[in-house]
Scaffold this active site. Structure first.
Site, PDB file in Angstrom:
ATOM      1  N   GLN A 152      24.772  53.189  24.389  1.00  0.00           N
ATOM      2  CA  GLN A 152      26.005  53.910  24.696  1.00  0.00           C
ATOM      3  C   GLN A 152      27.163  52.932  24.614  1.00  0.00           C
ATOM      4  OE1 GLN A 152      28.147  53.672  27.916  1.00  0.00           O
ATOM      5  NE2 GLN A 152      27.194  55.345  29.042  1.00  0.00           N
ATOM      6  N   SER A 163      32.471  51.131  27.181  1.00  0.00           N
ATOM      7  CA  SER A 163      33.312  50.096  27.803  1.00  0.00           C
ATOM      8  C   SER A 163      33.808  49.084  26.788  1.00  0.00           C
ATOM      9  CB  SER A 163      32.512  49.336  28.867  1.00  0.00           C
ATOM     10  OG  SER A 163      32.186  50.171  29.926  1.00  0.00           O
ATOM     11  N   GLU A 201      25.041  59.444  33.706  1.00  0.00           N
ATOM     12  CA  GLU A 201      24.905  58.035  34.077  1.00  0.00           C
ATOM     13  C   GLU A 201      24.948  57.856  35.579  1.00  0.00           C
ATOM     14  OE1 GLU A 201      28.045  55.385  32.841  1.00  0.00           O
ATOM     15  OE2 GLU A 201      26.776  53.638  33.187  1.00  0.00           O
ATOM     16  N   GLU A 251      34.886  49.969  44.362  1.00  0.00           N
ATOM     17  CA  GLU A 251      36.215  50.561  44.563  1.00  0.00           C
ATOM     18  C   GLU A 251      36.317  51.919  43.870  1.00  0.00           C
ATOM     19  OE1 GLU A 251      35.656  47.253  43.579  1.00  0.00           O
ATOM     20  OE2 GLU A 251      35.821  46.737  45.697  1.00  0.00           O
TER      21      GLU A 251
END
Lengths: 415, 371, 415, 371
Positions: C136, C139, C254, C383
């Site tokens: 995949q 990013s 995911e 976060e």
């Protein structure tokens, strides 16, 4: 590296110590030593206000009041380091100054920086002498951390201003003769630009003071309501629209005085742990289950102590202490709450009791447990303090501001 | 897998929630806080709903339902921070009498407890963290003498389950508090909505509850069961504190935006949600063990207890922080939850004791393979 | 309230168990049982890829591959609950599926939702059978948490797209036959609107894969570089400019697969503590100084376990598990790091050693210490997870977005 | 009050910082990490600057300065995460020989250590948390036998300070590692920039260092002093990790803004600053006690140690988190600090031991008034 006074400092310390020894209200010693754990305790038996005023007047008459103020306004013109030395020497009697801290520490400096010479001559000496008590009226129900969001309106009417609105968290308003008051004079400009500061006689018609009962059952603060309060323009501090800048004079002093020397409560915990019995007959402090937490808190308490020593060293070199001081309140606030919670757990089911005569260690931890949530909020919340450290010390960017450059009256007030 | 309450149990919970929302608002809780004393009419209302007798057999005036129903209702009592002696009377006293009492003792007290006509309490603590070595109250010739403090709801209770020395052993005793040899002193507490008292027994008549010498073991069983029920009160309280904080963060504006749009506040609330969720799941595990009489109960109860204690404290504390200065006013309800979170953390023995129980119990299960 | 199977579930479980018992690669048992602590360990002796492919093929042939996929694409058309039961029964052998997780768990569902029927027929069965491995590619170095900030450009050239740019954190790219690739096709519109998704043959010219050496000295991920890679338009998944929506199909899967069943490491710690000697001759677990932390972590591990039981219960009722699952990774990531740090401290100076033959408990804690920082980052940082919980579960507002509705090419890329 | 380094000490620190910035970049640290072995030329450079002999008397080849200068330089070695055996050779071995050695022993070793010609190490651990009961290595007829593991820098050291049984007592010994009876085995470690070894002594010749039977007490003194120096390495490392995180938060953009404008990141960095600042202040307290020979040293050293250990770990760990995925790549320097933070946390005995020392020492000072 040393903790020693310079010869000049030593001489000053000796002089202060001698005067305090000769003049202090020693009949209050035992009461003052036991106080400071969040409860009024046996202080109730004493007229604290009268005692405070008496001690302040004595200091004033002998030239020991408001040390860092110029002599013409009732001070001593002392160096910052001399002020620190005085505070160290004053010891428990410093508690008698709590009533005057806001006036002398915040309002006085604001008047001194922004007031007319005539006002300064008239207002400052009685404040230094403890004859007048002052309060600071900034926060509002809808303007806490976002102080510049305040809505108390001041409208010009000839030579006077007409004030309507309300303030909150006003410490000492019920016993104050004067106060400084931050108002909005122009809602059509950006929020920081439409503010104006005044000083106010608290005995004026149109002012009503109501105590706020707090979560721990005490009222240290007030709400103050203004209904067509009229103030002459001569009582304005700084220019019209300059109120935000003026308020920074006040707030810089607030952050300093609240942050300094705030206790984590670790010393109390250690004192408790060496006195209280542990589960197996020994001392509580020898209980291995509590070691790690004691050690952690010990380093926090010690770290704050020696951080303030470093700040004092900087002060003695003529440097200004930076916003690093915010860490004092940030650490002490959360730590004192954690310590209180931990200590009452160590008392088992007895931990729930709050009467000093019944609860362990004179119910100090219960008092702190109930008071400490406020510590993490007042004078800058934990979150605001982290922002201050991040932005002013580390140079990180401010939060994204959606209200920047927006006319105040256009800023949304509801989601 | 059905690791959840079933529909009927949820319906029962809803009934409790509706009742308490109508009858036990925080205004009513405040009355107790502000010196209004025990709210007997609310107690009677709760009794009439059957909530006090959920797990009491029908023959003794209860509903004869199971512990899951009781857990569900406990959560609602926690959510409502009800100013009522349900912990003492239902989770402890009724359970003790039901589990260890003779048929006669059960017949004498259970119907009254179920009807709200009598309030029970547990008198075990003697002013320090309890151990089986430290008990001084003693049973001699049918009479109990000694001092128990603090006793939750001891100020209003009618009957006490007392842990006391029984010659060289410890037993539980049943003691009618209306007799002469009993002195009560009300104590100040961080949560005045649930009273505390010091009870002094001076040759007060008492009868053994359960077998002689079984006092300590029975107490542990009792505490384990009550820990699960209290965990439900705690998760109910934690959830409500979280909701209050969330609602305020949505409503309160600062710097032209909802304060809930600041990550410091968002993440604080996210962390509250996390601890409340973990505590809920652990409480369900406890409920499963309690309701099925599983051998895992001691472990599950300690897990539920530690988790719920931490979660409720965490949520109640940070709910105040989210509210800022307003959160520390008497008029806002935040402090009611803060007080209760600490009261429940100390009832049944405090966190260090339960942490010790939990690890001891885990360590016993996980025996080393290689030893 | 119970943990029991329904009769249907029990029947399915029995069938699965019997088949696994008869067919599993039992010669790998001891190796698989010891693995999973962040070290390659003795796995190095085995050709994991070959073993994984063999087991996958066996499952495929018997109808046990990709259980929740439709049968026409190589699955079994099973219910979500059956899939869970299969996973429970597969036990240690599930580690042999790690190679295929991204392909079967994320890429496959994306192709299934957005690909042409012809592509689905051609691509999915070999993926289910373990013949093809997929990766995949989303990013980028400058687009991690802010995935939609990616810059890999796809430019239309006749019936083809020409791709230039690079991707990072591409797990398994070096052994993949195919991948899905998210690109920017229009930088002049808002960032989420100019993206387009493709599937790619990884053996195409113009693709270069380079492994990334990570901080703990291993390379689980790759960088992938595209230099004038050409893809026919027929390999587009979804519409031009619809890439963000397509990617959500992938990401939803995911978050689910990474979050589920992640370990806090508490079981390992407890196992260590009951086996290792304490300081006074007893077991380490009896050391009172460690009780409180063990208890805290025990409740976290248990809380996650029973939270997943609750989610399974919801699943068995046909409800979808919510983003609450984010708490699994959030809690497990930080906890496993804390536990590892604590455990090596308990080993004293020996804690610094990393050789499984020399360090305590086969150096598991050292391996976790070195690996765990990545856990708190990959697949959503702590976060981002807190944001997800706050926004999707609690309904709190999103962060203030300065890049919203701004053409992508106008969004600042430097401070 | 002068609770700070003076100008001369700061100038000395600057000199070290300039030297290390030029000579000990992280590229050079990486060489050691990636199997390049001990960087002897860097070590020689450090020796030539005089940094190894700061607190060694001039008569023995040192600079004859004080501990404050050594603390200041230690901070810079920490900031540079220098891949050098300074902890072992300077803070431990040289200090041991200086404090407990005979004039002969000092003359034999101190000049070599100051010149970087010999490297010293401390061999105390025997594979478990050390106690005065657990030592097995024994001194018999002038010979030491036993196994010490792990020994920091034991892979490259020339001389070891060894804790060993001396009949019924414990003593320290000085042992030349170049002799035949010594076997070394290099061990894998989380921070390969500072090597670890297992040293086995098989009738290796050794001489007593200090008085017979004083071994345990001397070791504690030694560890206390070294703890202060290591605390300075730790605060240097913590500060640099904080700076790296801060710089990255300013530079890295996401969602169209600097990531440092998100409160989650801002507040993480603020908390790092807080722990680094508290640790610095505690380290100064330790430096004051060390440099003045104050009676508070044991307490100050434990305070500095616990505080600095927590701060460096906290900053190194969260520096990775601020960096996100990039922070976990080999190419970024974050992991060098993470590794070192854990290496220093375990050297000299780990956190639980120091927590225990700290509380014991605090409890001894704070005697109950009412007892």
């Amino acid at each position: 590296m040393n903790f020693d006074d310079t010869p000049e400092e030593a001489a000053f310390r000796a002089e202060a110590r001698a005067w305090i020894d000769a003049n202090a209200p020693k009949h209050l010693d035992s009461m003052l030593s036991g106080a400071g754990h969040g409860t009024a305790g046996d202080i109730a038996d004493v007229d604290m206000l009268a005692e405070s005023k008496a001690w302040q007047k004595k200091k004033y008459d002998a030239g020991w009041a408001c040390l860092h103020w110029p002599t013409e306004y009732g001070g001593r013109g002392a160096t910052p380091m001399q002020r620190v030395i005085w505070n160290q020497e004053e010891g428990v009697y410093a508690q008698l100054s709590f009533t005057f801290i806001i006036g002398q520490g915040m309002c006085g400096p604001t008047v001194m920086a922004w007031g007319s010479e005539q006002d300064k001559q008239a207002l400052l000496p009685p404040l230094a002498a403890g004859e007048d008590i002052w309060c600071q009226m900034f926060s509002e129900p809808s303007a806490g951390s976002d102080l510049a969001g305040l809505r108390t309106r001041a409208v010009k009417d000839g030579g006077e201003w007409v004030i309507n609105g309300s303030k909150i968290w006003t410490s000492g308003a019920h016993i104050s003769q004067y106060g400084i008051l931050l108002t909005r004079t122009d809602p059509s400009v950006a929020k920081h630009k439409g503010l104006t500061m005044f000083w106010v006689d608290m005995r004026s018609p149109g002012i009503e003071v109501r105590p706020i009962l707090q979560a721990h059952g005490q009222s240290g603060f007030n709400e103050v309501f203004f209904a067509d309060l009229r103030i002459p323009d001569s009582q304005r501090l700084g220019g019209v629209g300059q109120g935000w800048t003026v308020s920074l004079t006040t707030l810089m002093n607030e952050r300093l005085s609240i942050g300094s020397g705030m206790s984590t409560g670790f010393e109390t915990l250690l004192d408790y742990a060496v006195r209280a019995p542990g589960r197996d007959g020994g001392r509580l402090v020898d209980d291995p289950t509590i070691r790690s937490r004691l050690a952690d808190w010990a380093t926090k308490a010690s770290g704050l102590k020696y951080t303030s020593m470093r700040a004092l060293t900087a002060l003695s070199k003529g440097q200004e202490p930076g916003p690093e001081n915010s860490i004092g309140k940030l650490v002490a606030g959360a730590t004192s709450q954690d310590i209180a919670s931990f200590a009452i757990d160590l008392q088992g089911e007895m931990g729930v009791l709050t009467d000093p005569a019944q609860a362990a260690h004179a119910a100090r931890f219960q008092a702190t447990l109930m008071r400490s949530p406020a510590t993490r909020i007042e004078g800058g919340t934990d979150e605001i303090l982290r922002n201050i450290i991040a932005e002013r010390v580390l140079g990180l960017p401010g939060d994204v501001r959606v209200d920047k450059d927006v006319p105040f009256e256009k800023i949304p007030t509801r989601a | 897998m059905q690791f959840d309450f079933n529909e009927q149990q949820n319906e029962f919970r809803q009934e409790a929630r509706r009742f308490l929302a109508a009858e036990c608002s925080t205004e009513r809780v405040r009355k107790a806080l502000e010196g209004g004393g025990f709210d007997r009419s609310l107690w009677q209302g709760v009794a009439e709903m059957g909530f006090l007798g959920i797990a009491i057999p029908e023959e003794h005036g209860g509903l004869g339902l199971g512990y899951l129903e009781l857990c569900a209702v406990a959560e609602e009592f926690g959510r409502a921070i009800a100013p009522l002696p349900i912990l003492s009377s239902v989770y402890l006293a009724a359970e003790a009498i039901k589990s260890f009492g003779t048929g006669e003792q059960q017949a004498a007290w259970l119907p009254k407890i179920a009807a709200g006509a009598a309030i029970g309490c547990l008198a075990s603590s003697e002013g320090e963290r309890l151990s089986d070595k430290s008990v001084r109250t003693a049973f001699v010739n049918g009479m109990l003498s000694g001092t128990k403090t603090p006793v939750l709801d001891g100020d209003i209770a009618d009957v006490a389950i007392v842990l006391a020395k029984d010659a060289d052993a410890l037993s539980l005793f049943l003691l009618d508090l209306s007799q002469e040899g009993v002195t009560r002193k009300t104590l100040n507490t961080i949560d005045p909505t649930r009273g505390q008292a010091e009870l002094t027994f001076n040759n007060a008549a008492a009868e053994r509850l359960g077998e002689r010498g079984e006092g300590w073991a029975s107490l542990q069983t009792l505490l384990d069961r009550a820990a699960v029920l209290v965990a439900f009160e705690q998760i109910g309280g934690a959830d409500r504190a979280l909701e209050m904080g969330r609602d305020y963060a949505l409503e309160r504006m600062a710097f032209g935006r909802q304060i809930g749009s600041f990550q410091a506040i968002k993440h604080m609330l996210a962390d509250m949600y996390v601890s409340a969720t973990l505590a809920r799941s652990n409480a369900y595990y406890g409920a499963w063990a309690l309701s099925t009489g599983a051998a895992e109960l001691p472990r599950a109860a300690a897990t539920a207890r530690v988790s719920a204690t931490n979660a409720f404290r965490h949520c109640a504390k940070n709910n105040i922080q989210v509210h800022g200065g307003m959160g520390f006013t008497w008029q806002m309800d935040c402090h009611l939850f803060y007080r209760r979170s600490n009261q429940l953390a100390l009832a049944l023995g405090s966190l260090p004791d339960w942490e010790e129980k939990l690890v001891t119990r885990l360590a016993a299960v996980n025996e080393p393979l290689a030893a």
